[in-house]
Design a protein around this motif. Structure first.
Motif, mmCIF file in Angstrom:
data_model
loop_
_atom_site.group_PDB
_atom_site.id
_atom_site.type_symbol
_atom_site.label_atom_id
_atom_site.label_comp_id
_atom_site.label_asym_id
_atom_site.label_seq_id
_atom_site.Cartn_x
_atom_site.Cartn_y
_atom_site.Cartn_z
ATOM 1 N N GLN A 195 52.661 24.812 91.083
ATOM 2 C CA GLN A 195 52.020 25.196 92.171
ATOM 3 C C GLN A 195 51.027 26.630 92.016
ATOM 4 O OE1 GLN A 195 54.476 25.241 95.693
ATOM 5 N NE2 GLN A 195 54.189 23.052 95.902
ATOM 6 N N VAL A 196 49.628 26.526 92.151
ATOM 7 C CA VAL A 196 48.930 27.745 91.974
ATOM 8 C C VAL A 196 48.946 28.197 93.699
ATOM 9 C CG1 VAL A 196 46.824 28.759 90.971
ATOM 10 C CG2 VAL A 196 48.076 27.031 89.907
ATOM 11 N N GLY A 197 49.146 29.371 93.835
ATOM 12 C CA GLY A 197 49.041 29.985 95.146
ATOM 13 C C GLY A 197 47.653 31.115 95.087
ATOM 14 N N ASN A 217 46.125 28.444 100.137
ATOM 15 C CA ASN A 217 45.812 29.770 100.043
ATOM 16 C C ASN A 217 45.393 30.289 98.563
ATOM 17 O OD1 ASN A 217 48.067 29.705 98.472
ATOM 18 N ND2 ASN A 217 49.335 31.139 99.646
ATOM 19 N N CYS A 218 44.911 29.476 97.792
ATOM 20 C CA CYS A 218 44.383 29.819 96.538
ATOM 21 C C CYS A 218 42.769 30.027 96.728
ATOM 22 C CB CYS A 218 44.715 28.786 95.294
ATOM 23 S SG CYS A 218 43.901 29.290 93.836
ATOM 24 N N PHE A 219 42.437 31.206 96.578
ATOM 25 C CA PHE A 219 41.122 31.623 96.821
ATOM 26 C C PHE A 219 39.947 31.156 95.717
ATOM 27 C CE2 PHE A 219 43.566 34.901 99.015
ATOM 28 C CZ PHE A 219 43.313 34.350 100.181
ATOM 29 N N GLU A 220 40.490 30.774 94.543
ATOM 30 C CA GLU A 220 39.748 30.535 93.317
ATOM 31 C C GLU A 220 39.330 28.818 93.590
ATOM 32 O OE1 GLU A 220 40.860 31.780 89.355
ATOM 33 O OE2 GLU A 220 42.246 33.024 90.325
ATOM 34 N N ASP A 221 38.229 28.535 92.747
ATOM 35 C CA ASP A 221 37.675 27.373 92.758
ATOM 36 C C ASP A 221 38.755 26.377 91.946
ATOM 37 O OD1 ASP A 221 36.129 25.113 93.091
ATOM 38 O OD2 ASP A 221 35.468 25.293 90.922
#
Length: 96
Positions: A22-24, A53-57
């Protein structure tokens, strides 16, 4: 580079696989890419989930992982990335 026929085969093979990473909000880091690379060596085909909640595209995250692991993006669908990398020791998937 994967052909469209190979990608279609891998998408079908990945249908029953659950995401194991998971990338957060911290994004992609070196420790995560090391673990993803080890998982790709064992399994060849994995899914990575991107949390809300991951801010990146999503495509940016996928490209960061690919650059660090030399894997191939099979598909980015919603918040899930499907990755493939041919294993050197545990070859199980025969691509068409």
């Amino acid at each position: 580079m994967l052909t469209s026929k190979q990608k279609k085969y891998l998408r079908a093979a990945s249908h029953n696989i659950q995401p194991i990473f998971q990338v957060g909000k911290a994004g992609v880091n070196e420790n995560m890419t090391t673990q993803i690379n080890e998982a790709l060596e064992k399994r060849e085909l994995i899914k990575v989930s991107i949390l809300q909640n991951c801010f990146e595209d999503n495509h940016t995250v996928a490209n960061e992982i690919v650059e660090a692991t030399d894997a191939h993006i099979v598909q980015v669908i919603g918040n899930t990335i499907i990755l493939y990398k041919e294993s050197e020791e545990n070859k199980e998937i025969d691509l068409p």
